[in-house]
Scaffold this motif. Sequence first.
Motif, PDB file in Angstrom:
ATOM      1  N   MET A 178      39.801 -17.784 140.563  1.00 53.00           N
ATOM      2  CA  MET A 178      39.908 -17.429 139.141  1.00 53.00           C
ATOM      3  C   MET A 178      40.788 -18.431 138.392  1.00 53.00           C
ATOM      4  O   MET A 178      40.456 -18.841 137.275  1.00 53.00           O
ATOM      5  CB  MET A 178      40.458 -16.016 138.985  1.00 53.00           C
ATOM      6  CG  MET A 178      39.452 -14.939 139.344  1.00 53.00           C
ATOM      7  SD  MET A 178      40.066 -13.267 139.035  1.00 53.00           S
ATOM      8  CE  MET A 178      40.945 -12.942 140.546  1.00 53.00           C
ATOM      9  N   VAL A 179      41.895 -18.836 139.015  1.00 52.86           N
ATOM     10  CA  VAL A 179      42.784 -19.825 138.392  1.00 52.86           C
ATOM     11  C   VAL A 179      42.051 -21.147 138.220  1.00 52.86           C
ATOM     12  O   VAL A 179      42.115 -21.767 137.158  1.00 52.86           O
ATOM     13  CB  VAL A 179      44.075 -19.996 139.223  1.00 52.86           C
ATOM     14  CG1 VAL A 179      44.850 -21.223 138.785  1.00 52.86           C
ATOM     15  CG2 VAL A 179      44.949 -18.748 139.125  1.00 52.86           C
ATOM     16  N   LYS A 184      39.546 -25.221 134.776  1.00 53.58           N
ATOM     17  CA  LYS A 184      38.353 -25.997 134.434  1.00 53.58           C
ATOM     18  C   LYS A 184      37.899 -25.739 133.005  1.00 53.58           C
ATOM     19  O   LYS A 184      37.379 -26.633 132.349  1.00 53.58           O
ATOM     20  CB  LYS A 184      37.230 -25.706 135.424  1.00 53.58           C
ATOM     21  CG  LYS A 184      37.459 -26.352 136.774  1.00 53.58           C
ATOM     22  CD  LYS A 184      36.466 -25.912 137.823  1.00 53.58           C
ATOM     23  CE  LYS A 184      35.068 -26.309 137.516  1.00 53.58           C
ATOM     24  NZ  LYS A 184      34.120 -25.999 138.598  1.00 53.58           N
ATOM     25  N   SER A 185      38.143 -24.530 132.499  1.00 53.73           N
ATOM     26  CA  SER A 185      37.702 -24.208 131.135  1.00 53.73           C
ATOM     27  C   SER A 185      38.481 -24.982 130.071  1.00 53.73           C
ATOM     28  O   SER A 185      38.041 -25.062 128.930  1.00 53.73           O
ATOM     29  CB  SER A 185      37.835 -22.700 130.879  1.00 53.73           C
ATOM     30  OG  SER A 185      39.192 -22.323 130.713  1.00 53.73           O
ATOM     31  N   THR A 186      39.618 -25.562 130.444  1.00 49.53           N
ATOM     32  CA  THR A 186      40.420 -26.325 129.484  1.00 49.53           C
ATOM     33  C   THR A 186      40.183 -27.826 129.573  1.00 49.53           C
ATOM     34  O   THR A 186      40.723 -28.570 128.761  1.00 49.53           O
ATOM     35  CB  THR A 186      41.934 -26.076 129.691  1.00 49.53           C
ATOM     36  OG1 THR A 186      42.357 -26.686 130.911  1.00 49.53           O
ATOM     37  CG2 THR A 186      42.258 -24.595 129.686  1.00 49.53           C
ATOM     38  N   LEU A 187      39.380 -28.263 130.530  1.00 47.51           N
ATOM     39  CA  LEU A 187      39.237 -29.694 130.797  1.00 47.51           C
ATOM     40  C   LEU A 187      38.159 -30.351 129.948  1.00 47.51           C
ATOM     41  O   LEU A 187      37.209 -29.712 129.518  1.00 47.51           O
ATOM     42  CB  LEU A 187      38.916 -29.928 132.269  1.00 47.51           C
ATOM     43  CG  LEU A 187      39.937 -29.418 133.283  1.00 47.51           C
ATOM     44  CD1 LEU A 187      39.498 -29.784 134.688  1.00 47.51           C
ATOM     45  CD2 LEU A 187      41.320 -29.951 133.005  1.00 47.51           C
ATOM     46  N   ASP A 214      37.973 -35.577 132.743  1.00 50.68           N
ATOM     47  CA  ASP A 214      39.149 -35.173 133.499  1.00 50.68           C
ATOM     48  C   ASP A 214      38.787 -34.922 134.960  1.00 50.68           C
ATOM     49  O   ASP A 214      37.663 -34.541 135.278  1.00 50.68           O
ATOM     50  CB  ASP A 214      39.759 -33.890 132.929  1.00 50.68           C
ATOM     51  CG  ASP A 214      40.313 -34.079 131.527  1.00 50.68           C
ATOM     52  OD1 ASP A 214      40.458 -35.231 131.083  1.00 50.68           O
ATOM     53  OD2 ASP A 214      40.592 -33.059 130.874  1.00 50.68           O
ATOM     54  N   ILE A 215      39.771 -35.111 135.816  1.00 49.92           N
ATOM     55  CA  ILE A 215      39.596 -34.862 137.242  1.00 49.92           C
ATOM     56  C   ILE A 215      40.616 -33.806 137.653  1.00 49.92           C
ATOM     57  O   ILE A 215      41.801 -33.929 137.353  1.00 49.92           O
ATOM     58  CB  ILE A 215      39.806 -36.149 138.062  1.00 49.92           C
ATOM     59  CG1 ILE A 215      38.780 -37.202 137.665  1.00 49.92           C
ATOM     60  CG2 ILE A 215      39.748 -35.844 139.557  1.00 49.92           C
ATOM     61  CD1 ILE A 215      39.046 -38.571 138.243  1.00 49.92           C
ATOM     62  N   ILE A 216      40.140 -32.780 138.337  1.00 47.75           N
ATOM     63  CA  ILE A 216      41.026 -31.732 138.843  1.00 47.75           C
ATOM     64  C   ILE A 216      40.950 -31.746 140.364  1.00 47.75           C
ATOM     65  O   ILE A 216      39.897 -32.012 140.945  1.00 47.75           O
ATOM     66  CB  ILE A 216      40.637 -30.343 138.289  1.00 47.75           C
ATOM     67  CG1 ILE A 216      41.595 -29.268 138.796  1.00 47.75           C
ATOM     68  CG2 ILE A 216      39.219 -30.008 138.625  1.00 47.75           C
ATOM     69  CD1 ILE A 216      41.348 -27.873 138.234  1.00 47.75           C
TER      70      ILE A 216
END
Length: 131
Positions: A33-34, A39-42, A46-48
Motif C-alpha cells: 500500500m505504501v 508511486k502515485s506521487t511520481l 522518476d525511479i523508485i
Amino acid sequence: MNEECAFIVLDIDNFKNINDTFGHLYGDAVIAMVAGSIKSTLDSEDIIGRFGGDEFYIYAPGLSPEATVKRAEDLCRILHTTYDGVIVSASIGICYFPEHGRDFDKLLHLADVAAYVVIERGKGGYHVYEP
C-alpha cells in the motif's frame, strides 16, 4: 549527466510495530500500500526502489528544490495513516545531485543522514541534507 536531480530516502515509521503486532503477511500488505501511494506521487521519469524492509528511495531527475519539498510534504500527508491502531508515517531525507554528491552511494548516504534527523526529531516529516 548535467541535470540537477533530487534524491529522496523514505523510511516508514513504526513499521516494526506492524510486523510485530500483526505479522509479516500484514506487514507485506502495508508495504504494498505504501509503495502504491509513493508511486502515485511520481513523475514518469522518476525511479523508485525499495531499499531494505521499510526504506524506499526515489531518484527524481529535474525536480527543483521547491517541487521536491512539495513532494515530500505530499508524501508525509498521504502516508500518515493508522493501520489497526498502529500509526504509520514517513521520515523523509532529501539531498541533491550534483550539489551534495555525484554518485549513488554518496547520495543514498546523505539522504539517509537527513532522514535520521527527522527520526531523531520524532518522525513523520522531511529534512533536506545540510553539510
